[in-house]
Design a protein around this motif. Sequence first.
Motif, PDB file in Angstrom:
ATOM      1  N   VAL B  95       0.831  -1.210   0.000  1.00  0.00           N
ATOM      2  CA  VAL B  95       0.000   0.000   0.000  1.00  0.00           C
ATOM      3  C   VAL B  95       0.861   1.254   0.000  1.00  0.00           C
ATOM      4  O   VAL B  95       0.511   2.265  -0.604  1.00  0.00           O
ATOM      5  CB  VAL B  95      -0.946  -0.015   1.216  1.00  0.00           C
ATOM      6  N   ILE B  96       2.011   1.194   0.677  1.00  0.00           N
ATOM      7  CA  ILE B  96       2.853   2.394   0.725  1.00  0.00           C
ATOM      8  C   ILE B  96       3.799   2.485  -0.467  1.00  0.00           C
ATOM      9  O   ILE B  96       3.804   3.484  -1.185  1.00  0.00           O
ATOM     10  CB  ILE B  96       3.642   2.442   2.048  1.00  0.00           C
ATOM     11  N   THR B  97       4.573   1.426  -0.715  1.00  0.00           N
ATOM     12  CA  THR B  97       5.571   1.562  -1.783  1.00  0.00           C
ATOM     13  C   THR B  97       4.963   1.425  -3.176  1.00  0.00           C
ATOM     14  O   THR B  97       5.450   2.054  -4.109  1.00  0.00           O
ATOM     15  CB  THR B  97       6.685   0.504  -1.657  1.00  0.00           C
ATOM     16  N   GLY B  98       3.904   0.636  -3.316  1.00  0.00           N
ATOM     17  CA  GLY B  98       3.298   0.452  -4.641  1.00  0.00           C
ATOM     18  C   GLY B  98       2.871   1.779  -5.253  1.00  0.00           C
ATOM     19  O   GLY B  98       3.438   2.233  -6.243  1.00  0.00           O
ATOM     20  N   PRO B  99       1.856   2.440  -4.647  1.00  0.00           N
ATOM     21  CA  PRO B  99       1.399   3.715  -5.207  1.00  0.00           C
ATOM     22  C   PRO B  99       2.492   4.781  -5.222  1.00  0.00           C
ATOM     23  O   PRO B  99       2.634   5.486  -6.210  1.00  0.00           O
ATOM     24  CB  PRO B  99       0.273   4.128  -4.264  1.00  0.00           C
ATOM     25  N   LEU B 100       3.288   4.867  -4.149  1.00  0.00           N
ATOM     26  CA  LEU B 100       4.334   5.900  -4.113  1.00  0.00           C
ATOM     27  C   LEU B 100       5.342   5.694  -5.249  1.00  0.00           C
ATOM     28  O   LEU B 100       5.697   6.637  -5.949  1.00  0.00           O
ATOM     29  CB  LEU B 100       5.075   5.860  -2.779  1.00  0.00           C
ATOM     30  N   GLY B 101       5.781   4.463  -5.419  1.00  0.00           N
ATOM     31  CA  GLY B 101       6.742   4.170  -6.476  1.00  0.00           C
ATOM     32  C   GLY B 101       6.153   4.456  -7.846  1.00  0.00           C
ATOM     33  O   GLY B 101       6.819   4.994  -8.724  1.00  0.00           O
ATOM     34  N   PRO B 178      10.231   0.304   7.914  1.00  0.00           N
ATOM     35  CA  PRO B 178      10.479   1.578   7.229  1.00  0.00           C
ATOM     36  C   PRO B 178      11.751   1.557   6.388  1.00  0.00           C
ATOM     37  O   PRO B 178      11.745   2.059   5.260  1.00  0.00           O
ATOM     38  CB  PRO B 178      10.615   2.575   8.387  1.00  0.00           C
ATOM     39  N   ILE B 179      12.819   0.933   6.912  1.00  0.00           N
ATOM     40  CA  ILE B 179      14.064   0.909   6.141  1.00  0.00           C
ATOM     41  C   ILE B 179      13.890   0.084   4.872  1.00  0.00           C
ATOM     42  O   ILE B 179      14.314   0.486   3.789  1.00  0.00           O
ATOM     43  CB  ILE B 179      15.217   0.369   7.011  1.00  0.00           C
ATOM     44  N   CYS B 180      13.218  -1.072   5.011  1.00  0.00           N
ATOM     45  CA  CYS B 180      12.963  -1.877   3.819  1.00  0.00           C
ATOM     46  C   CYS B 180      12.165  -1.094   2.790  1.00  0.00           C
ATOM     47  O   CYS B 180      12.418  -1.171   1.591  1.00  0.00           O
ATOM     48  CB  CYS B 180      12.206  -3.155   4.180  1.00  0.00           C
ATOM     49  N   MET B 181      11.190  -0.325   3.278  1.00  0.00           N
ATOM     50  CA  MET B 181      10.368   0.452   2.347  1.00  0.00           C
ATOM     51  C   MET B 181      11.212   1.484   1.605  1.00  0.00           C
ATOM     52  O   MET B 181      11.020   1.707   0.412  1.00  0.00           O
ATOM     53  CB  MET B 181       9.255   1.164   3.101  1.00  0.00           C
ATOM     54  N   GLY B 248       5.466  -8.866  -4.532  1.00  0.00           N
ATOM     55  CA  GLY B 248       6.498  -9.902  -4.586  1.00  0.00           C
ATOM     56  C   GLY B 248       7.667  -9.642  -3.658  1.00  0.00           C
ATOM     57  O   GLY B 248       8.661 -10.339  -3.718  1.00  0.00           O
ATOM     58  N   VAL B 249       7.553  -8.628  -2.797  1.00  0.00           N
ATOM     59  CA  VAL B 249       8.692  -8.259  -1.946  1.00  0.00           C
ATOM     60  C   VAL B 249       9.120  -9.430  -1.076  1.00  0.00           C
ATOM     61  O   VAL B 249       8.303 -10.066  -0.429  1.00  0.00           O
ATOM     62  CB  VAL B 249       8.313  -7.081  -1.033  1.00  0.00           C
ATOM     63  N   CYS B 250      10.403  -9.713  -1.078  1.00  0.00           N
ATOM     64  CA  CYS B 250      10.959 -10.685  -0.145  1.00  0.00           C
ATOM     65  C   CYS B 250      12.469 -10.661  -0.168  1.00  0.00           C
ATOM     66  O   CYS B 250      13.104 -10.784   0.864  1.00  0.00           O
ATOM     67  CB  CYS B 250      10.423 -12.092  -0.389  1.00  0.00           C
ATOM     68  N   ASP B 251      13.077 -10.449  -1.343  1.00  0.00           N
ATOM     69  CA  ASP B 251      14.544 -10.409  -1.412  1.00  0.00           C
ATOM     70  C   ASP B 251      15.106  -9.334  -0.489  1.00  0.00           C
ATOM     71  O   ASP B 251      16.032  -9.583   0.270  1.00  0.00           O
ATOM     72  CB  ASP B 251      14.998 -10.116  -2.846  1.00  0.00           C
ATOM     73  N   VAL B 252      14.527  -8.144  -0.573  1.00  0.00           N
ATOM     74  CA  VAL B 252      15.055  -7.019   0.197  1.00  0.00           C
ATOM     75  C   VAL B 252      14.945  -7.285   1.692  1.00  0.00           C
ATOM     76  O   VAL B 252      15.921  -7.151   2.433  1.00  0.00           O
ATOM     77  CB  VAL B 252      14.305  -5.718  -0.167  1.00  0.00           C
TER      78      VAL B 252
END
Lengths: 299, 313
Positions: B95-101, B178-181, B248-252
């Motif tokens: 919800v945060i990184t998808g739209p922001l990115g 937050p850091i991951c984001m 799909g986030v998981c590597d980071v």
Amino acid sequence: MSKKKKEETVQKHKLFKIKKRKPNRSRVGDFFLYLFLLLMAILMVFPLVFTVNNALKPLDELFKFPPSFWPNNPTTDNFSDLFVTMGKSWVTFSRYIFNTVFITVVGTLGHIIIASMAAFVLAKYDFPGGKTFFNVVVVALMFTGYVTGIPNYLIINGLGWIDTYWAIIIPAFAAPIGLFLMKQFMEGLPMSLIEAAKIDGASEWRVFSGIVMPNVKPAIMTIIIYSVQNLWNNRAATYIYSEEKKTLVYALQQVQSGGIARTGQAAAVSVVVMIVPIAVFIAAESQVLETMASSGLKD
Amino acid sequence: MKEYIQKYFILRKHNFQVACKKAKRSKMCYLFLAPYAILFFAFNILPVATSIFFSFTYYNVLEAPKFIGLQNYISLILQDDIFLVGVKNTFLIAVITGPLGYIASFLFAWLINELPRWIRTIAVVVFYAPSIAGTGVYIIFSILFRGDAYGQVNALLMEMGIINTPILWLTNPDYMLPICMIVILWMSLGSGFLSFVAGLQGIDRSQYEAGYMDGVKNRWQELWYITLPNMKPMLMFGAVMAITGAFGVCDVTMTLCGYPSTDYAARTVVTHLFDYGFSRFEMGYASAIATLLFLVMILCNKAIQSMLRRVGT
């Protein structure tokens, strides 16, 4: 009279602004937006520059307190150390390079040929099932590697490809993004080109290899970028376990996870790993952008 | 009613015959499509199908799969607390990184678009580089955010007198997400961004001139009434790519915060899938997670497509 004159000047002013192609821009807005853009650009580059800096620092500076951003005495020791370490492993360095180059070249070539063939008929001919197939491919753009990872392993195992190069190469042939971009780009080719060739008696294969392929070079370059990125960064840790078949990135990351003593070399590894995809992209940027112009999804 | 059904079937039959005839005439097309289609089926369709099948079974690779109905889904949703943590984290990140990115991709592409050609070329590389190089490089953030005083961020904050003791950025559950984001956002200007840059270049200039004459007053009106409607196809493509990335986030999270992370605070749905699929070999259970994830992604995609259809109206 004066009113007319005023109108005229307004018109002139408007025309002048249009010629500058920026009629709707205010100076202040421009200034702040570009300032913002510049700041963001610096933020984006910062980690990359930091990576390079770290690789150039001698070991004592890597553990200095307080830590610095720029290296004081830049050296290339980390890189030469890395080559020494790689040279000492029982699988020779050149073998890792061969593995990566082989996988990348064969995987990319096969992907280009197979995906272009499919894209050609999907873009230029109307046949039953074609549209449906393409829609399925678009949905498949959303599959991440992990979602299909388990069954893929079972399938590759069933085919007996575990611990061979084919476990990475063959699935890369069927990457959806390549077909997608290629098809969208080929839609822009004029149909008359193909029909003219057919009237001159060319077979379908001749039309494809002689007329269509030379005209979609930008798309080919783009597919190469995506494929190289994908295959270069592919550690393939799940499929390949023999040391002599591992890829360069995997081997480098083994060095990277070697603990404190390898901190300098690990930084050098990061630079080596990132430099190749960036260099390939810079070399092909204009062609990539030409292809992406037709990447839109219509509903 | 009966007549209607009969007519329907006749129509269907007719359509089918036409399709058959067409298919016979376009044999060549199928020949060209076949190599890709076979591989695509084997490595994209078949895995999803088997994934759905295994999600209804207990399967541990060694024994034959045992059919257990909906048991996997039931225990996933009702009993697996860690899965719910994963869902919460994935949802937050998406919800945060998808739209922001996604918005950042468009915004930067739009701002870059009006720069002179040579600056634009450099700017595209600058903004796109993190997403291509990122997979090998985001490990640098674990040095920047190192938990001891040698980490850059800690050193800076301590020097400025904001904190006295170093903060364990990547082991303290409060700071992990937050850091991951931040890292994910850093890498989020990918294919969608390129597509936007190229699309903006392709918009017909005369439309802007016409818009100016028709009374478009500032850059924001121009953006909403002229630029965005022209960009719709690219926006769709960008959305597909953004959703894929966001869910799909998981590597980071696995690289930065460890696997498993403290208190599972950085666990995502895909990490959970990875855990059950590749560490515990409970393939049936992992398949159930994959199936759920896949369903959510498709639904999300449909929702965004219907939203994008309204742009510029």
